[in-house]
Scaffold this motif. Structure first.
Motif, PDB file in Angstrom:
ATOM      1  N   LYS A  73       0.837  -1.208   0.000  1.00  0.00           N
ATOM      2  CA  LYS A  73       0.000   0.000   0.000  1.00  0.00           C
ATOM      3  C   LYS A  73       0.870   1.256   0.000  1.00  0.00           C
ATOM      4  CE  LYS A  73      -4.093  -1.922   2.285  1.00  0.00           C
ATOM      5  NZ  LYS A  73      -4.972  -1.856   3.486  1.00  0.00           N
ATOM      6  N   ARG A  74       1.927   1.232   0.797  1.00  0.00           N
ATOM      7  CA  ARG A  74       2.841   2.390   0.812  1.00  0.00           C
ATOM      8  C   ARG A  74       3.474   2.578  -0.564  1.00  0.00           C
ATOM      9  NH1 ARG A  74       8.348   3.078   1.558  1.00  0.00           N
ATOM     10  NH2 ARG A  74       8.908   5.143   2.392  1.00  0.00           N
ATOM     11  N   ASN A  77       1.061   4.219  -2.888  1.00  0.00           N
ATOM     12  CA  ASN A  77       0.928   5.657  -2.620  1.00  0.00           C
ATOM     13  C   ASN A  77       2.138   6.432  -3.131  1.00  0.00           C
ATOM     14  OD1 ASN A  77      -1.494   5.071  -1.353  1.00  0.00           O
ATOM     15  ND2 ASN A  77      -0.615   5.056   0.705  1.00  0.00           N
ATOM     16  N   LYS A 105      -9.939   9.825  -2.420  1.00  0.00           N
ATOM     17  CA  LYS A 105      -8.781   9.008  -2.746  1.00  0.00           C
ATOM     18  C   LYS A 105      -8.758   8.695  -4.246  1.00  0.00           C
ATOM     19  CE  LYS A 105      -8.582   6.722   1.767  1.00  0.00           C
ATOM     20  NZ  LYS A 105      -8.624   5.424   2.496  1.00  0.00           N
ATOM     21  N   THR A 140      -1.873  12.040  -7.174  1.00  0.00           N
ATOM     22  CA  THR A 140      -2.659  12.367  -5.981  1.00  0.00           C
ATOM     23  C   THR A 140      -3.299  13.737  -6.100  1.00  0.00           C
ATOM     24  OG1 THR A 140      -0.895  13.494  -4.738  1.00  0.00           O
ATOM     25  CG2 THR A 140      -0.947  11.098  -4.616  1.00  0.00           C
ATOM     26  N   GLU A 284       3.957  12.720   1.496  1.00  0.00           N
ATOM     27  CA  GLU A 284       2.603  12.165   1.607  1.00  0.00           C
ATOM     28  C   GLU A 284       1.549  13.231   1.862  1.00  0.00           C
ATOM     29  OE1 GLU A 284       2.747   9.041   4.481  1.00  0.00           O
ATOM     30  OE2 GLU A 284       4.354   7.989   3.449  1.00  0.00           O
TER      31      GLU A 284
END
Length: 441
Positions: A73-74, A77, A105, A140, A284
């Motif tokens: 998951k990291r 991202n 998201k 993102t 992030e």
């Protein structure tokens, strides 16, 4: 560099124990160097999309341990953070802001199936015609449109629908999606839009450019330094610090103490106005204006090490240094007063007829979250404050055109899947004009 089907060559400076995910991120950052200058970048985005989908599958694989799924998951991202680099390289911050106002998201690529492949095929077709497409779901930052296409003379925001065009206006979610897109484009085109409880307007507000050459030099210095640290002082209490992951915390804290232990009058007040930031937090939490250090235009190996938190950048800033007195042409004086606001540091403009006129934290904290000196930002705020009477007069007179920024050349459209010939014939019988063809769209 080896074939895409083989393990990537990582270079002598890369640790031996690098993970496969970290190796994939490094390869993408290496290849990105050529993307903005070498055509559409569609092949690079294909690599990025495939990597994201592999990470999605890994994060849902019950055969993996919990830690392995979290690592996947990291990785997913961080891949999108790398995708943000294309956004920052090709779009101005004002456009990014308008297209990122829809929260939520990023979409799950694997579950989209053929719908995502339709978006990608559309992007490839756009690239073949000379546009530079950015696939929104690989970032993102972009929350409006499936493809943002950079053209020679503007930007096209495109929604992609893997179905023929309907014979009636959209309703429900598609209608809300279209309304969001059209509102964003209306604002970008006109630099003004009415909203609930007021309006939103864009003004020309030149801000200082970050010194990325300084950043690159400082990072290389900290790598070579025996203690793993390098410091650049814009002023005694305006520091940019670069450090390796092995740098002693005591050494870093000593630099912080130097900035905070000021010996001039007003020491208590100045201590209260010291802003400290670790720019790695933006990996992030980047925004249209606060760029992740891993997306700075510096050497790809440095960008990768910033992404992996092997290198760190830190700012220590005396926000009190933004204070200023501004003399207007008519002899009146304005005062710029830094203060703590609800969301962070802001700078109030005092001495005008209007109440609550401020430079918000998004602007005032640029010197905290970017490699921009306090003094250069202060000069920019002073020049903008001088325009305040003109802006207030325009607001009072209702003539926004005198002060608003030039509008962008931007369009919004929806691209539908072409009809098959049989479906087209049936559509004609049913009264459809066949407008679902991609050429018409």
């Amino acid at each position: 560099m080896k074939s895409r089907d083989n393990e990537p060559t990582l270079g002598d400076e890369t640790p031996d124990d690098i993970t496969a995910y970290a190796a994939e991120r490094r390869l993408l950052l290496q290849d990105f160097v050529e993307v903005p200058q070498a055509g559409s970048g569609i092949d690079w985005q294909r690599q990025l999309a495939d990597a994201i989908m592999r990470a999605e599958r890994d994060s849902a694989d019950c055969a993996r341990t919990k830690d392995e799924r979290l690592d996947a998951k990291r990785h997913r991202n961080l891949l999108r953070v790398i995708g943000d680099g294309l956004v920052h390289a090709l779009l101005p911050s004002h456009t990014i802001r308008a297209l990122s106002r829809h929260p939520g998201k990023p979409a799950h690529l694997t579950s989209q199936g053929d719908d995502f492949e339709f978006v990608f095929d559309s992007a490839r077709a756009i690239a073949s015609l000379g546009g530079i497409p950015i696939l929104s779901d690989l970032t993102t930052l972009i929350g409006i449109g499936d493809i943002v296409t950079v053209l020679d003379d503007g930007v096209a925001v495109i929604e992609c629908k893997n179905r023929p065009a309907p014979n009636h206006p959209p309703t429900g979610r598609p209608a809300r999606q279209q309304q969001r897109g059209e509102s964003a484009i209306d604002y970008l085109a006109n630099s003004y839009i009415e909203e609930d409880g007021g309006h939103r307007a864009a003004y020309e507000a030149p801000l200082p450019d970050p010194d990325f050459e300084l950043v690159e030099r400082l990072l290389n210095e900290c790598i070579e330094h025996p203690q793993g640290i390098a410091v650049h002082a814009y002023a005694d209490d305006d520091l940019l610090i670069a450090a390796t992951e092995d740098a002693s915390p005591d050494v870093v804290m000593a630099e912080i103490a130097k900035a905070m232990n000021v010996t001039e009058p007003g020491i208590g007040e100045r201590r209260a106005m010291v802003g400290i930031s670790f720019l790695g937090e933006l990996v992030e939490a980047a925004t249209y204006r606060r760029v992740s250090p891993s997306n700075y235009p510096i050497a790809p190996q440095l960008r990768w090490r910033l992404l992996e938190r092997q290198l760190h950048l830190m700012r220590i800033v005396n926000m009190g240094a933004l204070a200023a007195e501004v003399c207007l042409d008519d002899g009146r004086m304005l005062t710029l007063t830094p203060r703590r606001g609800e969301h962070g540091y802001e700078v109030a403009i005092e001495g005008t007829e209007a109440d609550q006129l401020v430079f918000t934290h998004e602007v005032a904290e640029l010197c905290v979250w970017t490699p921009i000196s306090v003094e250069s930002l202060r000069g920019s705020l002073i020049e903008q404050a001088k325009q305040t009477p003109t802006h207030l007069a325009a607001l009072a007179g209702g003539d926004m055109s005198a002060v608003s920024a030039w509008g962008d050349n931007v369009i919004y459209n929806t691209l539908y899947r072409p009809l098959t010939s049989a479906a087209h014939d049936q559509g004609t019988v049913n009264g459809s004009d066949g407008a679902a063809d991609t050429g018409d769209a």
